[in-house]
Design a protein around this motif. Sequence first.
Motif, PDB file in Angstrom:
ATOM      1  N   PHE A  84       5.640  -8.427  -7.949  1.00 30.33           N
ATOM      2  CA  PHE A  84       4.724  -8.557  -9.085  1.00 30.33           C
ATOM      3  C   PHE A  84       3.957  -7.252  -9.202  1.00 30.33           C
ATOM      4  O   PHE A  84       3.622  -6.626  -8.193  1.00 30.33           O
ATOM      5  N   ASP A  85       3.650  -6.848 -10.433  1.00 28.06           N
ATOM      6  CA  ASP A  85       2.903  -5.608 -10.608  1.00 28.06           C
ATOM      7  C   ASP A  85       1.431  -5.805 -10.226  1.00 28.06           C
ATOM      8  O   ASP A  85       1.024  -6.893  -9.815  1.00 28.06           O
ATOM      9  N   ALA A  86       0.642  -4.758 -10.357  1.00 30.16           N
ATOM     10  CA  ALA A  86      -0.761  -4.790  -9.943  1.00 30.16           C
ATOM     11  C   ALA A  86      -1.579  -5.817 -10.715  1.00 30.16           C
ATOM     12  O   ALA A  86      -2.627  -6.253 -10.255  1.00 30.16           O
ATOM     13  N   ASP A 105       0.423  -0.515  -4.776  1.00 27.27           N
ATOM     14  CA  ASP A 105      -0.498  -1.324  -5.582  1.00 27.27           C
ATOM     15  C   ASP A 105       0.179  -2.484  -6.303  1.00 27.27           C
ATOM     16  O   ASP A 105      -0.339  -2.994  -7.291  1.00 27.27           O
ATOM     17  N   GLN A 106       1.319  -2.926  -5.822  1.00 35.68           N
ATOM     18  CA  GLN A 106       1.952  -4.125  -6.355  1.00 35.68           C
ATOM     19  C   GLN A 106       1.877  -5.219  -5.298  1.00 35.68           C
ATOM     20  O   GLN A 106       1.345  -5.012  -4.208  1.00 35.68           O
ATOM     21  N   TYR A 107       2.391  -6.386  -5.631  1.00 40.65           N
ATOM     22  CA  TYR A 107       2.382  -7.524  -4.716  1.00 40.65           C
ATOM     23  C   TYR A 107       3.808  -7.959  -4.452  1.00 40.65           C
ATOM     24  O   TYR A 107       4.660  -7.911  -5.335  1.00 40.65           O
ATOM     25  N   ILE A 108       4.053  -8.412  -3.226  1.00 46.29           N
ATOM     26  CA  ILE A 108       5.397  -8.838  -2.851  1.00 46.29           C
ATOM     27  C   ILE A 108       5.305 -10.119  -2.030  1.00 46.29           C
ATOM     28  O   ILE A 108       4.418 -10.265  -1.187  1.00 46.29           O
ATOM     29  N   VAL A 109       6.201 -11.052  -2.317  1.00 50.30           N
ATOM     30  CA  VAL A 109       6.360 -12.256  -1.520  1.00 50.30           C
ATOM     31  C   VAL A 109       7.727 -12.158  -0.868  1.00 50.30           C
ATOM     32  O   VAL A 109       8.739 -12.015  -1.560  1.00 50.30           O
ATOM     33  N   ASP A 117       0.810  -1.217   0.000  1.00 51.04           N
ATOM     34  CA  ASP A 117       0.000   0.000   0.000  1.00 51.04           C
ATOM     35  C   ASP A 117       0.842   1.265   0.000  1.00 51.04           C
ATOM     36  O   ASP A 117       0.343   2.350  -0.238  1.00 51.04           O
ATOM     37  N   VAL A 118       2.121   1.138   0.293  1.00 52.27           N
ATOM     38  CA  VAL A 118       3.091   2.239   0.193  1.00 52.27           C
ATOM     39  C   VAL A 118       4.389   1.620  -0.326  1.00 52.27           C
ATOM     40  O   VAL A 118       4.559   0.413  -0.249  1.00 52.27           O
TER      41      VAL A 118
END
Length: 84
Positions: free
Chosen positions: A71-73, A40-44, A28-29
């Motif tokens: 990973f992007d949105a 607005d991206q994803y992270i593992v 979210d930031v």
Amino acid sequence: MENEKTDLQRFVELYKSFGIECKVNQVDVPHQYSHMATKDQYIVLTDGRSDHEATSDGRFNGYGMFSDIVFDANGKFKSQGFWE
């Protein structure tokens, strides 16, 4: 190409096939431990060195190592970083 899986979905399924449940965090930031993860991206993440949930497994090893997979949105692979 209807119902084609995203890179993120395929990544999670791959790790699940090894018996590892990936924890996927929506950013979210801009992420403090990643040079690439933005809003607005994803992270593992592969250890607990952050304010986000991390995927942990005894088969991840190394001295002080952790990894972030971004990973992007839309769930498309963007980058992976290895840190110590």
